[in-house]
Design a protein around this motif. Structure first.
Motif, PDB file in Angstrom:
ATOM      1  N   LEU B 120       0.941  -1.300  -0.083  1.00 28.81           N
ATOM      2  CA  LEU B 120      -0.085  -0.112   0.024  1.00 28.81           C
ATOM      3  C   LEU B 120       0.828   1.255   0.078  1.00 28.81           C
ATOM      4  CD1 LEU B 120      -2.900  -0.802   2.403  1.00 28.81           C
ATOM      5  CD2 LEU B 120      -2.645  -1.221   0.089  1.00 28.81           C
ATOM      6  N   LYS B 121       2.046   1.356   0.553  1.00 21.75           N
ATOM      7  CA  LYS B 121       2.748   2.354   0.633  1.00 21.75           C
ATOM      8  C   LYS B 121       3.446   2.445  -0.754  1.00 21.75           C
ATOM      9  CE  LYS B 121       6.484   4.468   3.276  1.00 21.75           C
ATOM     10  NZ  LYS B 121       7.577   4.365   4.489  1.00 21.75           N
ATOM     11  N   GLU B 122       3.872   1.420  -1.309  1.00 17.40           N
ATOM     12  CA  GLU B 122       4.455   1.882  -2.820  1.00 17.40           C
ATOM     13  C   GLU B 122       3.410   2.499  -3.743  1.00 17.40           C
ATOM     14  OE1 GLU B 122       5.800  -1.900  -3.897  1.00 17.40           O
ATOM     15  OE2 GLU B 122       6.920  -2.399  -1.957  1.00 17.40           O
ATOM     16  N   ARG B 123       1.908   1.955  -3.290  1.00 16.32           N
ATOM     17  CA  ARG B 123       1.158   2.445  -4.423  1.00 16.32           C
ATOM     18  C   ARG B 123      -0.012   3.837  -3.831  1.00 16.32           C
ATOM     19  NH1 ARG B 123      -0.462  -1.782  -8.227  1.00 16.32           N
ATOM     20  NH2 ARG B 123      -0.989   0.137  -9.284  1.00 16.32           N
ATOM     21  N   ALA B 124       0.724   4.376  -2.967  1.00 20.54           N
ATOM     22  CA  ALA B 124       0.057   5.292  -2.239  1.00 20.54           C
ATOM     23  C   ALA B 124      -0.782   6.436  -3.325  1.00 20.54           C
ATOM     24  CB  ALA B 124       0.633   6.128  -1.145  1.00 20.54           C
ATOM     25  N   SER B 132      -4.250  -4.619  -7.433  1.00 22.80           N
ATOM     26  CA  SER B 132      -4.867  -5.628  -7.999  1.00 22.80           C
ATOM     27  C   SER B 132      -5.800  -6.230  -6.658  1.00 22.80           C
ATOM     28  CB  SER B 132      -3.647  -6.772  -7.852  1.00 22.80           C
ATOM     29  OG  SER B 132      -3.218  -6.882  -6.372  1.00 22.80           O
ATOM     30  N   GLY B 133      -6.715  -7.346  -7.203  1.00 24.06           N
ATOM     31  CA  GLY B 133      -7.503  -7.784  -6.076  1.00 24.06           C
ATOM     32  C   GLY B 133      -7.081  -8.009  -4.791  1.00 24.06           C
ATOM     33  N   GLU B 159     -11.978 -14.196  -0.751  1.00 26.74           N
ATOM     34  CA  GLU B 159     -12.813 -14.518  -1.975  1.00 26.74           C
ATOM     35  C   GLU B 159     -11.960 -14.310  -3.151  1.00 26.74           C
ATOM     36  OE1 GLU B 159     -16.473 -12.666  -2.583  1.00 26.74           O
ATOM     37  OE2 GLU B 159     -17.222 -14.356  -3.723  1.00 26.74           O
ATOM     38  N   GLY B 160     -11.713 -15.263  -3.909  1.00 26.40           N
ATOM     39  CA  GLY B 160     -11.194 -15.162  -5.118  1.00 26.40           C
ATOM     40  C   GLY B 160      -9.789 -14.650  -5.175  1.00 26.40           C
ATOM     41  N   LEU B 161      -9.090 -14.843  -4.246  1.00 27.26           N
ATOM     42  CA  LEU B 161      -7.576 -14.257  -4.067  1.00 27.26           C
ATOM     43  C   LEU B 161      -6.691 -15.601  -4.235  1.00 27.26           C
ATOM     44  CD1 LEU B 161      -7.814 -11.756  -1.248  1.00 27.26           C
ATOM     45  CD2 LEU B 161      -7.928 -11.432  -3.800  1.00 27.26           C
TER      46      LEU B 161
END
Lengths: 295, 230
Positions: B120-124, B132-133, B159-161
């Motif tokens: 999450l930090k990389e993609r802030a 991604s899901g 779910e779905g991961l």
């Protein structure tokens, strides 16, 4: 005389300025409509009447209370916004679960009532509103005379649009607004009082109309029809920009004002219809509008 | 911490929950197991005040919440991570993370959250729905850890991961339990549920039909297979 493309420069620049002024009002009005539509899903047909109300409040404050332009520029939007709170709480909030048409009918009816009351009280000939002393006169730009007040209107409208855009796109309040536009129940389940936020959004949107009304008062005479004259074009602007798009309404508002102004120079017969022609073309090419996201 | 009694919920004419009773004790991870359509998600939404009509009693820390609006329920200290994740497309990751209101003290601070979920930090500054899901699921969990809510409702977080992400979510749930959070978890996958939960409630047709402590899970495998039809 200095000519551009075979037209006298003062005529060209004069119409360009007129176009920018109209564009400033289109932008402010369609911005408020976009904010309201995004959050409430209501097409606010009362917007023109509330624009007119802003001008009347400014006029009344000067006439009855001696409160001048600068205070009116702050107070009239607040008063129109407070009136918006009243409308939303008592009437509009009852329609959210119903079809769009009900919102349209209600706000259209409100517009007729507000404008009718104003006409009944003040007639339809209009009252003058003096340009504030600070902005009297004109500046010679060399190629044309620029009336100071008109320059101020363009700048003030542009700044107000920019501030509104920044609040919505760059602040946490704006993030909450955008999120609530997407999925209001979930935002409420995160602890946000969404009904109150909707009320304040409506108030904010109509306060923008009130602000535009005060700006307009010294240019157009203060009369009950002033909103009606604008609102049809403003709806075309909203549709062209993309329903609910903030940036779209600002850019399209100013842009179409200029297009309209230039049409007056190059093809005067077309100036009353050019915006609607643009609307038809845009809707054929991009049904969601220039800046709208396809549903 | 949460006591649900005779909870009924309706969508229009459909009577979905027909008298649900269960308890979530403080500090425990409790799961709702059951087939599709058993009423698990509706139970979550009812606790949060997100169904059009409900009746019965939901007491949170002793206070009745059945008549409250969902924002008031949230402010009393419950956070939800909805089934569809609810990541906002018009908000970036940081804005998504900061959206839920702070409802109490003791929420995780940002450095702790980023330590738990380094992605999450990389993609802030990415748009929320560009993740991604698995990252979206982590964001959906992370944003309610921040608020100080002590009861977390997690609706099918796995779910779905991919398995490796499911394991990471399992670690996260155990970690937040250690930190004193209480979790109500909806799961289809009881093998996953068994690795994190203290007790399991089994739902069917809008009712709770059984409660199995996690310690007794292997002894009750046959019964559970029958309930879930697997």
């Amino acid at each position: 005389m200095f000519m551009i493309l075979g037209y006298p420069a003062p005529l060209l620049f004069g119409q360009l300025l007129l176009g920018l002024i109209n564009g400033a009002f289109y932008a402010l009005l369609s911005l408020g409509l976009a904010v309201i539509f995004g959050m409430l899903n209501i097409v606010n047909f009362a917007h023109g009447a509330l624009f007119m109300l802003g001008a009347f409040v400014a006029w009344g404050m000067l006439e009855y209370l001696g409160i001048g332009y600068w205070w009116a520029l702050v107070l009239a939007p607040l008063i129109v916004g407070a009136f918006g709170v009243l409308l939303e709480k008592t009437l509009i909030s009852r329609l959210y679960k119903l079809d769009h048409l009900y919102g349209l009918l209600l706000t259209f009816g409100l517009a007729l009532i507000i404008e009718g009351l104003a006409r009944n009280q003040y007639g339809s000939s209009g009252m003058p509103y003096r340009i504030p002393d600070l902005l009297q006169g004109a500046t010679n730009l060399g190629f044309m005379f620029l009336p100071n007040y008109r320059a101020w209107v363009v700048v003030a409208a542009a700044v107000m649009c920019l501030v509104t855009w920044l609040v919505i796109e760059k602040t946490s309040l704006g993030a909450t607004l955008r999120a609530a536009t997407e999925n209001a129940p979930l935002v409420q389940a995160f602890g946000v009082n969404v009904p109150r936020m909707i009320t304040l959004t409506y108030a904010g949107g109509v306060a923008l109309a009130g602000f535009a009304g005060v700006l307009a008062a010294p240019i157009y005479s203060v009369n009950p029809n002033m909103g009606e004259n604008f609102i049809i074009t403003v709806f075309a602007v909203v549709v062209i920009g993309g329903m609910g798009s903030i940036l779209g309404s600002i850019v399209t508002g100013f842009g179409l004002g200029i297009v309209e102004g230039l049409t007056k120079v190059f093809y005067p017969q077309g100036s009353a219809t050019v915006i609607f022609v643009v609307m038809v073309i845009v809707l054929l090419a991009r049904p969601a509008g220039l800046f709208g996201r396809a549903a | 911490m949460l006591e649900v009694r005779d909870l009924n919920a309706w969508y229009g004419e459909s009577h979905i929950l027909q008298g649900v009773d269960f308890d979530v004790p403080e500090g425990e991870v409790v799961t709702l197991l059951g087939r599709n359509g058993a009423g698990k998600t509706t139970t979550m939404k009812s606790i949060m005040g997100l169904v059009p009509r409900r009746s019965g009693s939901i007491r949170f820390k002793g206070t009745e919440t059945i008549g409250m609006r969902s924002d008031q329920i949230a402010m009393s200290g419950i956070g939800i991570c909805p089934e569809e994740r609810g990541i906002f497309a018009s908000l970036n990751v940081t804005e998504n993370l900061m959206l839920p209101r702070r409802v109490g003290t003791g929420g995780l601070d940002l450095p702790t959250i980023y330590a738990l979920f380094p992605n999450l930090k990389e993609r802030a500054s990415s748009q929320g729905t560009k993740l991604s899901g698995g990252e979206q699921q982590m964001l959906a969990i992370a944003r309610i850890l921040r608020t100080g809510a002590k009861l977390l409702l997690l609706d099918e977080p796995t779910e779905g991961l991919a398995p490796v992400i499911v394991q990471q979510i399992g670690r996260t749930i155990r970690e937040i339990k250690q930190r004193g959070f209480t979790v109500l978890l909806v799961e289809q996958n009881f093998r996953f549920a068994a690795t994190v939960a203290d007790r399991h409630y089994v739902m069917d047709h809008g009712r709770i039909i059984d409660m199995i402590p996690n310690a007794a899970l292997s002894a009750n495998m046959g019964k559970l297979h029958e309930y879930l039809g697997v």
